[in-house]
Write an enzyme that holds these catalytic residues in place. Structure first.
Site, PDB file in Angstrom:
ATOM      1  N   GLU A 107      30.528  37.180  48.079  1.00  0.00           N
ATOM      2  CA  GLU A 107      30.041  38.330  47.330  1.00  0.00           C
ATOM      3  C   GLU A 107      28.638  37.999  46.785  1.00  0.00           C
ATOM      4  O   GLU A 107      28.457  36.908  46.244  1.00  0.00           O
ATOM      5  CB  GLU A 107      30.961  38.667  46.169  1.00  0.00           C
ATOM      6  CG  GLU A 107      30.544  39.972  45.502  1.00  0.00           C
ATOM      7  CD  GLU A 107      31.472  40.391  44.349  1.00  0.00           C
ATOM      8  OE1 GLU A 107      32.468  39.698  44.069  1.00  0.00           O
ATOM      9  OE2 GLU A 107      31.177  41.421  43.753  1.00  0.00           O
ATOM     10  N   GLY A 136      31.333  32.375  37.690  1.00  0.00           N
ATOM     11  CA  GLY A 136      32.545  31.868  37.073  1.00  0.00           C
ATOM     12  C   GLY A 136      33.684  31.699  38.059  1.00  0.00           C
ATOM     13  O   GLY A 136      34.321  30.649  38.115  1.00  0.00           O
ATOM     14  N   ALA A 137      33.929  32.751  38.831  1.00  0.00           N
ATOM     15  CA  ALA A 137      35.045  32.707  39.768  1.00  0.00           C
ATOM     16  C   ALA A 137      34.955  33.904  40.700  1.00  0.00           C
ATOM     17  O   ALA A 137      34.259  34.871  40.406  1.00  0.00           O
ATOM     18  CB  ALA A 137      36.379  32.752  39.017  1.00  0.00           C
ATOM     19  N   MET A 138      35.691  33.832  41.821  1.00  0.00           N
ATOM     20  CA  MET A 138      35.575  34.867  42.846  1.00  0.00           C
ATOM     21  C   MET A 138      36.940  35.232  43.406  1.00  0.00           C
ATOM     22  O   MET A 138      37.732  34.353  43.743  1.00  0.00           O
ATOM     23  CB  MET A 138      34.631  34.357  43.949  1.00  0.00           C
ATOM     24  CG  MET A 138      34.469  35.296  45.110  1.00  0.00           C
ATOM     25  SD  MET A 138      33.706  36.857  44.593  1.00  0.00           S
ATOM     26  CE  MET A 138      34.425  37.977  45.779  1.00  0.00           C
ATOM     27  N   GLU A 139      37.168  36.544  43.523  1.00  0.00           N
ATOM     28  CA  GLU A 139      38.495  37.078  43.823  1.00  0.00           C
ATOM     29  C   GLU A 139      38.839  37.200  45.297  1.00  0.00           C
ATOM     30  O   GLU A 139      39.669  38.045  45.661  1.00  0.00           O
ATOM     31  CB  GLU A 139      38.596  38.470  43.187  1.00  0.00           C
ATOM     32  CG  GLU A 139      37.738  39.567  43.861  1.00  0.00           C
ATOM     33  CD  GLU A 139      36.369  39.795  43.231  1.00  0.00           C
ATOM     34  OE1 GLU A 139      35.861  38.854  42.592  1.00  0.00           O
ATOM     35  OE2 GLU A 139      35.812  40.893  43.401  1.00  0.00           O
ATOM     36  N   ASN A 140      38.279  36.366  46.183  1.00  0.00           N
ATOM     37  CA  ASN A 140      38.595  36.453  47.621  1.00  0.00           C
ATOM     38  C   ASN A 140      40.093  36.679  47.832  1.00  0.00           C
ATOM     39  O   ASN A 140      40.919  36.052  47.183  1.00  0.00           O
ATOM     40  CB  ASN A 140      38.199  35.159  48.317  1.00  0.00           C
ATOM     41  CG  ASN A 140      36.866  34.632  47.861  1.00  0.00           C
ATOM     42  OD1 ASN A 140      35.855  35.275  48.045  1.00  0.00           O
ATOM     43  ND2 ASN A 140      36.871  33.481  47.203  1.00  0.00           N
ATOM     44  N   HIS A 164      41.468  37.925  35.219  1.00  0.00           N
ATOM     45  CA  HIS A 164      40.474  38.843  35.790  1.00  0.00           C
ATOM     46  C   HIS A 164      40.497  38.779  37.324  1.00  0.00           C
ATOM     47  O   HIS A 164      40.594  39.816  37.989  1.00  0.00           O
ATOM     48  CB  HIS A 164      39.092  38.470  35.254  1.00  0.00           C
ATOM     49  CG  HIS A 164      37.963  39.267  35.811  1.00  0.00           C
ATOM     50  ND1 HIS A 164      37.429  40.359  35.168  1.00  0.00           N
ATOM     51  CD2 HIS A 164      37.255  39.134  36.958  1.00  0.00           C
ATOM     52  CE1 HIS A 164      36.451  40.859  35.897  1.00  0.00           C
ATOM     53  NE2 HIS A 164      36.320  40.135  36.987  1.00  0.00           N
ATOM     54  N   GLU A 165      40.414  37.586  37.865  1.00  0.00           N
ATOM     55  CA  GLU A 165      40.372  37.478  39.336  1.00  0.00           C
ATOM     56  C   GLU A 165      41.701  37.924  39.934  1.00  0.00           C
ATOM     57  O   GLU A 165      41.728  38.558  40.990  1.00  0.00           O
ATOM     58  CB  GLU A 165      40.021  36.052  39.772  1.00  0.00           C
ATOM     59  CG  GLU A 165      38.730  35.479  39.179  1.00  0.00           C
ATOM     60  CD  GLU A 165      37.503  36.378  39.281  1.00  0.00           C
ATOM     61  OE1 GLU A 165      37.467  37.243  40.181  1.00  0.00           O
ATOM     62  OE2 GLU A 165      36.589  36.244  38.440  1.00  0.00           O
ATOM     63  N   HIS A 177      41.798  41.700  40.084  1.00  0.00           N
ATOM     64  CA  HIS A 177      40.985  42.254  41.178  1.00  0.00           C
ATOM     65  C   HIS A 177      41.812  42.487  42.441  1.00  0.00           C
ATOM     66  O   HIS A 177      41.420  43.279  43.298  1.00  0.00           O
ATOM     67  CB  HIS A 177      39.855  41.286  41.545  1.00  0.00           C
ATOM     68  CG  HIS A 177      38.562  41.527  40.824  1.00  0.00           C
ATOM     69  ND1 HIS A 177      38.014  42.778  40.661  1.00  0.00           N
ATOM     70  CD2 HIS A 177      37.683  40.658  40.250  1.00  0.00           C
ATOM     71  CE1 HIS A 177      36.852  42.659  40.016  1.00  0.00           C
ATOM     72  NE2 HIS A 177      36.638  41.391  39.746  1.00  0.00           N
TER      73      HIS A 177
HETATM   74  N1  BES Z   1      33.408  39.271  41.603  1.00  0.00           N
HETATM   75  C1  BES Z   1      32.988  38.380  40.582  1.00  0.00           C
HETATM   76  C2  BES Z   1      32.367  37.140  41.122  1.00  0.00           C
HETATM   77  C3  BES Z   1      30.921  37.270  41.434  1.00  0.00           C
HETATM   78  C4  BES Z   1      30.004  37.150  40.451  1.00  0.00           C
HETATM   79  C5  BES Z   1      30.481  37.475  42.721  1.00  0.00           C
HETATM   80  C6  BES Z   1      28.661  37.262  40.753  1.00  0.00           C
HETATM   81  C7  BES Z   1      29.158  37.587  43.024  1.00  0.00           C
HETATM   82  C8  BES Z   1      28.235  37.455  42.040  1.00  0.00           C
HETATM   83  C9  BES Z   1      34.162  37.945  39.719  1.00  0.00           C
HETATM   84  O1  BES Z   1      35.254  38.785  39.745  1.00  0.00           O
HETATM   85  C10 BES Z   1      33.665  37.956  38.317  1.00  0.00           C
HETATM   86  O2  BES Z   1      33.408  38.998  37.815  1.00  0.00           O
HETATM   87  N2  BES Z   1      33.543  36.781  37.706  1.00  0.00           N
HETATM   88  C11 BES Z   1      32.986  36.616  36.401  1.00  0.00           C
HETATM   89  C12 BES Z   1      34.015  36.262  35.387  1.00  0.00           C
HETATM   90  C13 BES Z   1      34.791  37.433  34.886  1.00  0.00           C
HETATM   91  C14 BES Z   1      35.898  37.017  33.984  1.00  0.00           C
HETATM   92  C15 BES Z   1      33.942  38.466  34.196  1.00  0.00           C
HETATM   93  C16 BES Z   1      31.978  35.504  36.514  1.00  0.00           C
HETATM   94  O3  BES Z   1      31.927  34.858  37.555  1.00  0.00           O
HETATM   95  O4  BES Z   1      31.234  35.294  35.575  1.00  0.00           O
HETATM   96 ZN    ZN Z   2      35.109  40.516  38.562  1.00  0.00          ZN
END
Ligand code: BES
Ligand code: ZN
Length: 822
Positions: A119, A250-254, A286-287, A290
Site C-alpha cells: 500500500e 505502523g502496520a499493514m492489513e494485507n 485496527h489492522e 480492516h
Molecule cells: N493501511 C495502513 C498502513 C499504511 C500506512 C499503508 C501508510 C500505507 C501507507 C494501516 O491500516 C494503518 O492505518 N496503520 C497505521 C496505524 C493505525 C492504528 C492508525 C499506521 O501505520 O500508522
Molecule cells: Zn488503517
C-alpha cells in the site's frame, strides 16, 4: 536548477480501468543479490486502447502475450503493449533487487529476511501490474528462497504446496481465495519464530517470543469484540501477523498476512510502557478490523482512502472505549485531534477528508484522512444512534461485499438504512478546514436561548450535543444561524456544549472564569470537565504568563482526587505548546515555553502536598499489569513526579529510575531527569543505554527522550546522537525517534537562530536519497512556519527553498515543500 514540477492526479479524472485482471500467478525467486519475479496474469478488456501496466524500478526480462512475444515499450514507470486481444494471458519475467531497496516499499530486505509493503503503490515495484485498488484478482503465490537462511515462507491465503529444491533451497505456494486489490498483497521469506494459538499466528525475530504474548491477547479480544459489537466474523482459515524492525509506518492489513512494525507487537513489562501496551492493542485491532472495512469492501481509488481508514479508526476507537475508560479514551482522541489535525487543517497541507488531488498519495496518509475521517464516521454514528448505524453497516456489506467503492456509497448505505437525510452532511468529506461554531447564550424570564452561528458556507450539518440545566439534547445544526430555546429554567444556566466533542469544530462561547470553574467541578460529561480545565489552563498560559488564579488551583486540587486516576492525570496535563501556538496570532515559542513552564511550577508549588501524597499513596504493588486501572494509577503518580520535578526534586526521580520494575515508571523518571539540568541526568541516561543497548525499541525511547528535552543543549546532543552507534538513518524507527522527535520539540526546533531549521533540512535532504516517504514526513516539521515572527520566517523559508532546490528531489518531498512555500 529547479526540476519540472511533478503532475497532480485529480479525483474528477477518475475513469474505470481499461482492463480487468482475473487471476494472478506469481513466482518470486529470491536469490543472493536479486530476485526473479515471474507473473502470469489472466486479463480481460473493459474498454478500447493499449494495455498499460505500472512498474517502478523494474528490469523487464521477457514478456509474452498468449505465449508469444509481443510488441511493447518500456518507459520510466510503464510497460505498454499496444495490441492485445479482448481476453489473454500475459506472462512477464522481471528482475528486482530487494537487497538494495532502501525505500522499504515493494519487496525489501529486513534484518532477518525479506518482506513486502504494497500500500498504496508498492506492488508495481515487484511486478508489472494495473496497480490500482479497483482491479481485484485471485492470487496464487510461490515463494522460493534459501531454506537455511529463510525457513519461513509466507503469502496471503492458504498453503497449497511446499517442498525443497536443489542447492539447499525451498519453496511454498499459497492460494488466496478472496479476490483482492494489489495493495493487499504480501509475502515473507525470513528467519522468524512463531507464537501460535489455534488459527492465529504471530511471527517475531528469533529470541523475541517472550514479547509476543500481549499482541496475541489483543488479537483475540479484537476478534471477539468485532463479532459482538459489529457482528463481523473472522473469515480466514489462518490469520498471521509478522513483526519486522524496518517498516515505514505502523502496520499493514494485507489479507490474512498483516505485517507490523515491531513497535506495535513486542511488549514485556520491563521493555514497554503502558502507552506502548495500549497502542499495540489499538493497532492490532485496527489492522484486524480492516479485514472487513478495507479488505472485504475496499476503495475504488486512493481519494477514497478515508472510506477504509476513517471508518477503521472509528472502529478501533470504539474498541478502545469499550475496552478501557470511554471518557479517557475520548479525551486522548480529542487532545490529539486538536493539537495535530486542527493544525494540519490550518496549514499548507490542508485538504478534505476526501482530497481532490494529490501529487504523491503517500503524503495523504494524514491526520485529516485518519482522525478527522474517524470523526466524520462518529458524527454519523451520533446522528443515527447505535442501532441505525449498525443497520447501515449491514446494508453497506450487503451491497458492497467484494467491491471497490467510494465514500458516497458508505454514506448512502447509512442514509438508506436509517431514513435520515445525509445529503448536507456529505460536505464534511469534500471541504477542508475546521468549522467554527460561534455560540451565544441569552437568558430572559425562564428561557435560555442558544444562538449558533457556523463559519462554513455553504453550511455543514453538525451534530451539536448540549445540556442546559437538566435538558440534554442533540441539536442538528444545519443553517448558517440557528436558535434553540430551553424553557423552565430558574436561573441562568451554564450550558454544557459540544458534549463528548460531538463534532470536530472550534467552539467559541464567552464563558466566564467562574462558569468554566463550575463546569470543571460539576459537568457530568467528563470530556467537558476536562475541556473546561484545558481552557482555564490555556488562558493562564497565554494571558497571565502562567499564573493561575487561586480558584483554578482549588479546582485542580479537587480533580486530582477524582476516583478515576487516569482521568485525573488527563485533567492535570497541560495543553501542548503546539496546540497553544495555534491559539496565538504570531507565535513566540520562547515565551510560550516560559509561560507553560511557569504554570507547571506554580501548580507544583501550590499543590506540592497533594502531589507528594499521591506519589506515596499510588506506589505500585505486586507484579506489573497493563490493565486500565493500574495504568491509570501509574499515569497519575508519574504526572505527580513530573510536577515535583519542577521543584527540583531530581533525587526522587532518580530513586524511581533506579528501583523501577517496569518501563512505564523507568521512562517517566528518565523523562523528568532529561528535562532537568541536574547531576543525576547523565548517569541515568548512561545506565539506561548500557542496560538496553541491544533492545532496538528501548533504544528508540532513549533517543526520543533526549531529542525531546527542553534543555538548551538539545540540538547539540541530537547531532552527537546522529553518529552514535544507536542511530541508523536507514531505519525509520530510529529516524522517528531522533529526528522527528526533535522536529516536534517546539521550543528547540523553532530556535530563533534557525539552527533547528537547518538541521531538519539537512536531514530531510539526506533521507530523501534513501527513503522519500520518511523524508517527506520529516519535511512536515516546517508546516506552521508562517505563524512565526519575521526572523524565524526568513530562516525557515531559506531552508525550505534549499530543500526544494536540491537536485533529484523526490516528488514526495517536493510536494510537501512546494505546498509549504506557496
Ligand atoms: N493501511 C495502513 C498502513 C499504511 C500506512 C499503508 C501508510 C500505507 C501507507 C494501516 O491500516 C494503518 O492505518 N496503520 C497505521 C496505524 C493505525 C492504528 C492508525 C499506521 O501505520 O500508522
Ligand atoms: Zn488503517
Amino acid at each position: 536548477m529547479r526540476e519540472p514540477q511533478a503532475k497532480a492526479v485529480h479525483l474528477k479524472d477518475y475513469t474505470p480501468p481499461a482492463f480487468r485482471v482475473d487471476t494472478v500467478e506469481l513466482d518470486v525467486d529470491i536469490r543472493e543479490d536479486h530476485a526473479l519475479v515471474r507473473a502470469r496474469l489472466e486479463i480481460r478488456r473493459n474498454a478500447p486502447g493499449p494495455l498499460v501496466l505500472d512498474g517502478d524500478e523494474l528490469e523487464l526480462v521477457s514478456v509474452l502475450v498468449n505465449g508469444k512475444p509481443a510488441d511493447h515499450t518500456v518507459a520510466e514507470e510503464t510497460l505498454t503493449i499496444p495490441e492485445v486481444p479482448d481476453a489473454f494471458v500475459l506472462e512477464t519475467v522481471t528482475r528486482i533487487v530487494p537487497q538494495k531497496n532502501t525505500k522499504l516499499e515493494g519487496l525489501y530486505a529486513t534484518k532477518h529476511g525479506f518482506v513486502t509493503q504494497c500500500e498504496a503503490q508498492g506492488f508495481r515495484r515487484i511486478t508489472w501490474f494495473i496497480d490500482r485498488p479497483d482491479v481485484m484478482a485471485r492470487y496464487t503465490t510461490t515463494v522460493r528462497a534459501d531454506a537455511k537462511k529463510y525457513p519461513v515462507l509466507l503469502s496471503n491465503g492458504n498453503l497449497k504446496n511446499s517442498g525443497s529444491e536443489a542447492g539447499g533451497r525451498h519453496f511454498a505456494t499459497y492460494e488466496d481465495p478472496f479476490p483482492k486489490p494489489s495493495y493487499l498483497f504480501a509475502l515473507v521469506a525470513a528467519n522468524l519464530e512463531v507464537l501460535r494459538e489455534d488459527n492465529l499466528y504471530i511471527y517475531v525475530e528469533p529470541g523475541k517470543l517472550d514479547q509476543a504474548g500481549w499482541a496475541m491477547d489483543c488479537l483475540k479480544r479484537a476478534i471477539a469484540w468485532d463479532e459482538k459489537r459489529f457482528g463481523l466474523k473472522l473469515d480466514l482459515k489462518e490469520y498471521k501477523i509478522v513483526a519486522v524492525g524496518d517498516f515505514n509506518s505502523g502496520a499493514m492489513e494485507n489479507k490474512g498476512l498483516n505485517i507490523f512494525n515491531t513497535r506495535y507487537v513486542l511488549a514485556r513489562a520491563d521493555t514497554a510502557t503502558d502507552v506502548d501496551y495500549l497502542n499495540i492493542d489499538r493497532v492490532v485491532a485496527h489492522e484486524y478490523f480492516h479485514n472487513w472495512t478495507g479488505n472485504r469492501v475496499t476503495c475504488r481509488d486512493w481519494f477514497q482512502l478515508s472510506l477504509k481508514e476513517g471508518l477503521t479508526v472509528f472502529r478501533d476507537q470504539e474498541y478502545g472505549a469499550d475496552t478501557y475508560s470511554r471518557a479517557v479514551t475520548r479525551i486522548q482522541e480529542v487532545r490529539n485531534l486538536r493539537a495535530a489535525q486542527f493544525a494540519e487543517d490550518a496549514g499548507p497541507m490542508a485538504h478534505p477528508v476526501r482530497p481532490q488531488s494529490y501529487v504523491e498519495i503517500r503524503n495523504f496518509y494524514t491526520l485529516t484522512v485518519y482522525e478527522k475521517g474517524a470523526e466524520v464516521v462518529r458524527m454519523q454514528h451520533t446522528l443515527l444512534g447505535e442501532d441505525k448505524f449498525q443497520a447501515g453497516m449491514r446494508l453497506y456489506f450487503r451491497r458492497h461485499d467484494g467491491q471497490a467503492v467510494t465514500c458516497d456509497d458508505f454514506v448512502q448505505a447509512m442514509q438508506d438504512a436509517s431514513g435520515i437525510d445525509l445529503a448536507q452532511f456529505r460536505r464534511w468529506y469534500d471541504v477542508a478546514g475546521t468549522p467554527v461554531l460561534d455560540v451565544q447564550g441569552s437568558f430572559s424570564g425562564s428561557t435560555f436561548t442558544l444562538t449558533v452561528k457556523q463559519s462554513m458556507n455553504p453550511p455543514f450539518h453538525i451534530p451539536f450535543c448540549v445540556k442546559v440545566g437538566s435538558q440534554e439534547r442533540l441539536l442538528s445544526v444545519k443553517r448558517p444561524e440557528e436558535k434553540y430555546t430551553f424553557e423552565g429554567l430558574k436561573e441562568k444556566p451554564v450550558p454544557s456544549l459540544l458534549r463528548g466533542f460531538s463534532a470536530p469544530v472550534i467552539l467559541k462561547y464567552p464563558y466566564t472564569e467562574a462558569e468554566l470553574l463550575h463546569l470543571m467541578a460539576n459537568d457530568d460529561d467528563d470530556v467537558n470537565r476536562w475541556e473546561a480545565g484545558q481552557r482555564l489552563a490555556a488562558e493562564a498560559i497565554l494571558d497571565k504568563a502562567g499564573k493561575p488564579s487561586p480558584a483554578f488551583i482549588e479546582a485542580a486540587r479537587r480533580l486530582l482526587a477524582h476516583p478515576d486516576a487516569a482521568f485525573a492525570a488527563e485533567a492535570l496535563a497541560l495543553p501542548a505548546e503546539s496546540f497553544l501556538a495555534e491559539q496565538t496570532e504570531v507565535v513566540d515559542p520562547d515565551r510560550l515555553h516560559e509561560s507553560r513552564n511557569a504554570l507547571r511550577r506554580n501548580l507544583a508549588l501550590s499543590l506540592r502536598n497533594d502531589f507528594s501524597g499521591i506519589y506515596e499513596k499510588l506506589r505500585g504493588k505486586g507484579a506489573y499489569s497493563p490493565d486500565a486501572a493500574s495504568a491509570g494509577r501509574r499515569a497519575l503518580r508519574n504526572l505527580s513526579l513530573g510536577y515535583l520535578g519542577e521543584l527540583g526534586m531530581s533525587a526522587l526521580a532518580y530513586e524511581q529510575f533506579k528501583s523501577a520494575d517496569n518501563m512505564t515508571d523507568s521512562m517517566a523518571a528518565l523523562g523528568v531527569l532529561a528535562n532537568l539540568d541536574c547531576p543525576e541526568r547523565q548517569p541515568a541516561l548512561e545506565a539506561f543505554y548500557a542496560r538496553w543497548k541491544d533492545e532496538p525499541l528501548v533504544v528508540d525511547k532513549w533517543l526520543a527522550v533526549q531529542a525531546s528535552s527542553r534543555l538548551p543543549g538539545t540540538l547539540a546532543r541530537v547531532r552527537e546522537l546522529l553518529v552514535h552507534p544507536a542511530f541508523d538513518i536507514r531505519v525509520p524507527n530510529k529516524v522517528y525517534a531522533l529526528i522527528r522527535a526533535f522536529g516536534a520539540n517546539h521550543v528547540r526546533f523553532h530556535a530563533a537562530t534557525g539552527e533547528g531549521y537547518s538541521f531538519l533540512a539537512d536531514q530531510a535532504i539526506a533521507l530523501d536519497a534513501l527513503n522519500p516517504q520518511v523524508a517527506a514526513r520529516m519535511a512536515r516539521s516546517f508546516d506552521r512556519w508562517k505563524k512565526f515572527d519575521d526572523g524565524r520566517k526568513a530562516r525557515a523559508r531559506a531552508q525550505l527553498e534549499r530543500v526544494r532546490d536540491t537536485k533529484s528531489l523526490s516528488k514526495d518531498v517536493m510536494e510537501i515543500v512546494t505546498k509549504s512555500l506557496a
